[in-house]
Scaffold this motif. Structure first.
Motif, PDB file in Angstrom:
ATOM      1  N   TYR A  71       0.808  -1.230   0.000  1.00 18.13           N
ATOM      2  CA  TYR A  71       0.000   0.000   0.000  1.00 18.13           C
ATOM      3  C   TYR A  71       0.837   1.274   0.000  1.00 18.13           C
ATOM      4  N   ALA A 110       9.772   7.570   9.866  1.00 19.75           N
ATOM      5  CA  ALA A 110      10.611   7.203   8.715  1.00 19.75           C
ATOM      6  C   ALA A 110      10.193   5.854   8.167  1.00 19.75           C
ATOM      7  N   ARG A 163       1.809   0.996  13.964  1.00 29.06           N
ATOM      8  CA  ARG A 163       0.459   0.504  13.655  1.00 29.06           C
ATOM      9  C   ARG A 163       0.491  -1.011  13.470  1.00 29.06           C
ATOM     10  N   GLU A 165      -1.588  -2.549  11.713  1.00 27.51           N
ATOM     11  CA  GLU A 165      -2.030  -2.617  10.302  1.00 27.51           C
ATOM     12  C   GLU A 165      -3.251  -3.508  10.076  1.00 27.51           C
ATOM     13  N   ILE A 236      -5.343   5.449   1.311  1.00 27.29           N
ATOM     14  CA  ILE A 236      -5.420   6.266   0.094  1.00 27.29           C
ATOM     15  C   ILE A 236      -4.446   5.656  -0.919  1.00 27.29           C
TER      16      ILE A 236
HETATM   17  N1  SAM Z   1       8.013   2.558   8.795  1.00 23.58           N
HETATM   18  C1  SAM Z   1       7.262   2.840   9.970  1.00 23.58           C
HETATM   19  C2  SAM Z   1       6.295   1.723  10.242  1.00 23.58           C
HETATM   20  O1  SAM Z   1       6.243   0.756   9.504  1.00 23.58           O
HETATM   21  O2  SAM Z   1       5.597   1.795  11.253  1.00 23.58           O
HETATM   22  C3  SAM Z   1       6.558   4.172   9.957  1.00 23.58           C
HETATM   23  C4  SAM Z   1       6.252   4.796   8.644  1.00 23.58           C
HETATM   24  S1  SAM Z   1       4.841   4.088   7.834  1.00 23.58           S
HETATM   25  C5  SAM Z   1       4.952   4.849   6.259  1.00 23.58           C
HETATM   26  C6  SAM Z   1       3.513   4.931   8.672  1.00 23.58           C
HETATM   27  C7  SAM Z   1       2.091   4.474   8.367  1.00 23.58           C
HETATM   28  O3  SAM Z   1       1.648   5.035   7.155  1.00 23.58           O
HETATM   29  C8  SAM Z   1       1.884   2.998   8.194  1.00 23.58           C
HETATM   30  O4  SAM Z   1       1.771   2.388   9.439  1.00 23.58           O
HETATM   31  C9  SAM Z   1       0.595   2.937   7.359  1.00 23.58           C
HETATM   32  O5  SAM Z   1      -0.532   2.558   8.131  1.00 23.58           O
HETATM   33  C10 SAM Z   1       0.466   4.361   6.817  1.00 23.58           C
HETATM   34  N2  SAM Z   1       0.340   4.327   5.343  1.00 23.58           N
HETATM   35  C11 SAM Z   1       1.237   3.852   4.464  1.00 23.58           C
HETATM   36  N3  SAM Z   1       0.732   3.885   3.212  1.00 23.58           N
HETATM   37  C12 SAM Z   1      -0.511   4.408   3.301  1.00 23.58           C
HETATM   38  C13 SAM Z   1      -1.543   4.661   2.360  1.00 23.58           C
HETATM   39  N4  SAM Z   1      -1.406   4.376   1.079  1.00 23.58           N
HETATM   40  N5  SAM Z   1      -2.701   5.213   2.812  1.00 23.58           N
HETATM   41  C14 SAM Z   1      -2.851   5.528   4.123  1.00 23.58           C
HETATM   42  N6  SAM Z   1      -1.918   5.276   5.059  1.00 23.58           N
HETATM   43  C15 SAM Z   1      -0.754   4.715   4.658  1.00 23.58           C
END
Ligand code: SAM
Length: 349
Positions: A71, A110, A163, A165, A236
Motif C-alpha cells: 500500500y 521514517a 500501527r 495494520e 489512500i
Molecule cells: N516505517 C514505519 C512503520 O512501519 O511503522 C513508519 C512509517 S509508515 C509509512 C507509517 C504508516 O503510514 C503505516 O503504518 C501505514 O498505516 C500508513 N500508510 C502507508 N501507506 C498508506 C496509504 N497508502 N494510505 C494511508 N496510510 C498509509
C-alpha cells in the motif's frame, strides 16, 4: 430500542463488545448510531482532556525503506521515489522551529531505513532531549529488536507508534510480502509496552481486502492491547504501488471508528490523521468532533515534504503544515477546542 443503540449503551458502560457485536455496529452504521456514538465519545474525551487538543510536530526523517508493503508509496520497489535522509543537524533545526511555534512533542517518522543504527538514533535522541528537556519524543521507525527498543528508550524516547495494520493474519498477509508477519508486528508492540514506552498501534480504514469483520477484529485487538495511542486513517491509493487501482477509505467510517475507540479507552491519545485531512478538507475537524484529541502538523523541511509521499494527494502545505499553527488554532477554536502548548502525555485512567 434498536440493536445498534443497545450496543452503543453497552460499550459506553463496559468499554467492551464481542467481535460479533463490533461487526454488527459497523455493518449497521446509520445517522442515529453515528450521532449517539459521537456525542458519547466527545463527552468521554471532555471528561479526561476537557477541550484541549494536543499537537505533535511530525518530522519525516527518512523515506528510505527496506520493506515492500503493497500500500505504501515509499516501499522499496518504488523506483520513482526520490530518496532522502535528514542529518542530525537538519532534524535539530526542525525541532528549533517547532519549539518556537509551541510544539512540545516531536514525532520522528521514517521508512525502515537500514542505516539507522542504534548509535546514530541514540545520539539524535540525546541531542534532542538535552536541547529540549521539556519535550516528549515519539518514534515511528518500524520493527526493531527488543534490545534496540530498550536502547532508544534509555536514550530518552518517550513514545513509539507502530500501527498493527491488521489484527487478522490473512488480511495482514494480503497487505504485506511474506517476510512481514502479524506475529512479528505484535511481538514488537508487546516489547515496546513492556519496556515502558507510551505505545501506539493502529490501522488503515478501507485498505484493500479489509472486511467489516477485520475492522471488528482490529477493535477487539485495541480493547485487549490497551494502547496509549491509536493512529487510524483512511487508506489512500498511491499510483506507484500494487494497490494503485483500489479506492480510498471512507472518512465517515473513519470518524465512526474514532468514536468507538474513544469509548473503548476514554484516555487514549487519538489523532485526527493527515490521511483523514487528505480525503476530506475538514477531515481533521470532523475527527476532533468524533472523539480525537491529537493533531500532527508537518514540521519536516519544505524541501523533502513532497518526497515523503505515502499516498497520492497528501496535504503538505497550508493549514496542515506546522508553520500555519495559528490557522489550526483558529479552526479548532471555531469548533470549540483549544490547541495547547503541552507534551500531551496520556492521562491516568
Ligand atoms: N516505517 C514505519 C512503520 O512501519 O511503522 C513508519 C512509517 S509508515 C509509512 C507509517 C504508516 O503510514 C503505516 O503504518 C501505514 O498505516 C500508513 N500508510 C502507508 N501507506 C498508506 C496509504 N497508502 N494510505 C494511508 N496510510 C498509509
Amino acid at each position: 430500542m434498536n440493536k445498534c443503540i443497545n450496543l452503543i449503551e453497552k460499550l459506553y458502560k463496559t468499554k467492551s463488545l464481542s467481535i460479533d457485536e463490533y461487526e454488527y455496529l459497523i455493518a449497521n452504521r446509520n445517522e442515529e448510531s453515528t450521532q449517539l456514538l459521537r456525542s458519547y465519545a466527545v463527552q468521554k474525551r471532555k471528561e479526561v482532556y476537557q477541550n484541549k487538543v494536543f499537537v505533535r510536530g511530525l518530522i519525516e526523517i527518512s523515506n528510505i525503506c527496506k520493506n515492500d508493503c503493497y500500500y505504501c508509496g515509499i516501499r522499496k520497489s518504488n523506483l520513482n521515489c526520490e530518496r532522502y535522509r535528514l542529518s542530525i543537524s537538519d532534524i535539530l533545526s526542525c525541532c528549533d522551529e517547532g519549539y518556537a511555534l509551541g510544539f512540545r512533542t516531536f514525532v520522528l517518522q521514517a521508512g525502515e531505513d537500514g542505516s539507522f543504527s542504534d548509535e546514530w538514533l541514540c545520539d539524535l535522541l540525546s541531542k534532542i532531549k538535552s536541547s529540549y528537556p521539556d519535550c516528549a519524543v515519539t518514534l515511528s521507525i518500524g520493527e526493531r529488536s527488543k534490545e534496540s527498543y530498550q536502547k532508544l528508550y534509555d536514550a530518552g524516547a518517550d513514545r513509539y507508534l507502530l500501527r498493527h495494520e491488521s489484527a487478522d493474519e490473512l488480511h495482514y498477509s494480503k497487505l504485506h510480502p511474506k517476510n512481514l508477519t502479524l506475529k512479528d508486528r505484535i511481538e514488537c508492540l508487546e516489547n515496546l509496552k513492556e519496556i515502558g514506552f507510551q505505545t501506539g498501534c493502529g490501522f488503515m480504514v478501507g485498505s484493500p481486502y479489509q472486511t467489516t469483520r477485520n475492522i471488528a477484529q482490529d477493535l477487539k485487538f485495541i480493547e485487549s492491547f490497551k494502547p496509549d495511542m491509536c493512529g487510524i486513517g483512511p487508506f489512500i491509493p498511491h499510483k506507484q504501488t500494487p494497490f494503485k487501482d483500489y479506492k480510498a477509505g471512507d472518512a465517515s467510517l473513519c470518524c465512526y471508528l474514532l468514536s468507538i475507540i474513544r469509548l473503548i479507552k476514554p484516555n487514549i491519545l487519538l489523532p485526527a490523521t493527515t490521511a483523514l485531512g487528505t480525503v476530506e478538507t475538514d477531515g481533521r475537524e470532523r475527527g476532533i468532533l468524533s472523539g480525537a484529541n491529537v493533531i500532527m502538523p508537518n514540521l519536516s523541511p519544505m524541501s523533502v515534504r513532497k518526497k515523503y509521499t505515502l499516498y497520492d494527494g497528501k496535504i503538505s502545505t497550508g493549514e496542515e503544515s506546522a508553520q500555519s499553527l495559528n490557522k489550526l488554532k483558529i479552526s479548532m477554536q471555531k469548533i470549540g477546542y483549544e490547541v495547547v502548548v503541552d507534551r500531551g502525555d496520556i492521562s491516568k485512567e
